[in-house]
Enzyme design. Structure first.
Site, mmCIF file in Angstrom:
data_model
loop_
_atom_site.group_PDB
_atom_site.id
_atom_site.type_symbol
_atom_site.label_atom_id
_atom_site.label_comp_id
_atom_site.label_asym_id
_atom_site.label_seq_id
_atom_site.Cartn_x
_atom_site.Cartn_y
_atom_site.Cartn_z
ATOM 1 N N LYS A 79 1.074 -1.316 0.114
ATOM 2 C CA LYS A 79 -0.062 0.112 -0.222
ATOM 3 C C LYS A 79 0.854 1.414 -0.050
ATOM 4 C CE LYS A 79 -2.299 -0.908 3.840
ATOM 5 N NZ LYS A 79 -1.941 -2.082 4.222
ATOM 6 N N ARG A 155 -10.557 -0.434 9.237
ATOM 7 C CA ARG A 155 -10.058 -1.840 9.437
ATOM 8 C C ARG A 155 -11.170 -2.526 9.978
ATOM 9 N NH1 ARG A 155 -3.914 -1.433 11.503
ATOM 10 N NH2 ARG A 155 -2.882 -0.790 9.309
ATOM 11 N N ARG A 190 11.383 -4.670 5.767
ATOM 12 C CA ARG A 190 11.160 -3.084 5.539
ATOM 13 C C ARG A 190 12.195 -2.461 6.597
ATOM 14 N NH1 ARG A 190 4.739 -2.527 5.224
ATOM 15 N NH2 ARG A 190 4.905 -3.311 7.440
ATOM 16 N N ARG A 219 11.038 -0.880 12.186
ATOM 17 C CA ARG A 219 9.812 -0.267 12.908
ATOM 18 C C ARG A 219 9.427 -1.549 14.081
ATOM 19 N NH1 ARG A 219 5.665 1.968 8.518
ATOM 20 N NH2 ARG A 219 5.288 -0.415 8.163
#
Length: 278
Positions: A79, A155, A190, A219
């Site tokens: 996304k 969500r 990531r 993260r």
């Protein structure tokens, strides 16, 4: 030889006839000339009117339908990458609830402190917190003028209902479909630049320079354990969410290179904008 009186009278009659004929001709010509002038002005007015209408038709501004997009997909579905491309192409405002929440956590706001515990466990942040952030972002002048791209919400069914209550209705619900194992691989590789907040990947999108690579961070929610939990919760909620937007939903195969996915994403957006104008 001098003319007789009879011949002089004949000459005078001929002269009068000539004068009458000339007067009749001039009157006729005058009327014709006047008619020609009238027709000329009428023609000019018609042309001017047609020209003015044509200019109006070309210059009048039709109401512009701005993109109002919800992009959905599991964590690691791509996304964020597609959002970057869409912002560049369409100039819309990207609203990432995840980035906004992480920013509040980092800066230690009351909202951030409340959300931190949920995020560290990999749980979904309560609806009330997410909705408050989204509402503020979607009501900015930038979002109203250029459109918005909502990433990370809704969500849950409750969030869908909350957006509808606020009249924040999308003209496209875009779903990126990616297998679970691919999402885990993507997410765990990531890395984020804390300066620019851009996302890179150790395999698919390495940092462009050594200086950037050195400052990249992982993260807290990009681990196998937390990703597994997030994907599980994603599947539990996506049916209810997609059901709320079934008439506006387009599914795109996200298990491809980003540049291969992007044309299909753009096609879905352009089609939705055309449908919204009808």
């Amino acid at each position: 030889k001098l003319p007789t009186s009879r011949s002089r009278r004949g000459e005078r009659l001929d002269a009068r006839r000539f004068v009458c004929q000339e007067e009749a001709f001039l009157k006729h010509e005058g009327r014709a000339s006047h008619l020609a002038i009238m027709l000329k002005f009428a023609g000019a007015a018609t042309i001017a009117g047609a020209t003015a209408y044509g200019v109006y038709s070309l210059t009048k501004k039709e109401p512009k339908e701005v993109p109002k997009i919800i992009i959905s997909g599991g964590p690691g579905s791509g996304k964020g990458t597609q959002c970057e491309k869409l912002v560049e192409k369409y100039g819309i405002k990207h609203i990432s609830t995840g980035d906004a929440l992480r920013h509040h956590v980092k800066t230690g706001t009351n909202l951030g402190k409340e959300a931190k515990a949920y995020m560290e466990r990999g749980d979904l942040v309560p609806d009330e917190l997410v909705i408050g952030i989204c509402k503020a972002e979607m009501e900015t002048p930038e979002a109203k003028k250029s459109g918005w791209l909502l990433d990370g919400m809704p969500r849950t069914k409750k969030q869908c209902d909350a957006l509808e209550d606020m009249q924040l209705v999308p003209n496209l619900f875009l779903l990126l479909d990616v297998p679970d194992e691919v999402m885990i691989e993507r997410a765990c590789g990531r890395r984020q630049d804390p300066v620019t907040r851009k996302i890179y990947h150790v395999k698919y999108k390495p940092a462009p320079t050594d200086d950037i690579a050195k400052r990249l961070i992982i993260r807290s929610d990009d681990t196998v354990e937390k990703m597994t939990n997030r994907i599980k919760k994603y599947h539990e909620n996506i049916s209810a969410v997609s059901g709320s937007y079934k008439d506006k939903m387009t599914t795109v195969d996200g298990n491809r290179a980003p540049n291969d996915v992007f044309p299909d994403v753009c096609k879905a957006i352009d089609t939705s904008l055309l449908s919204a104008k009808k």
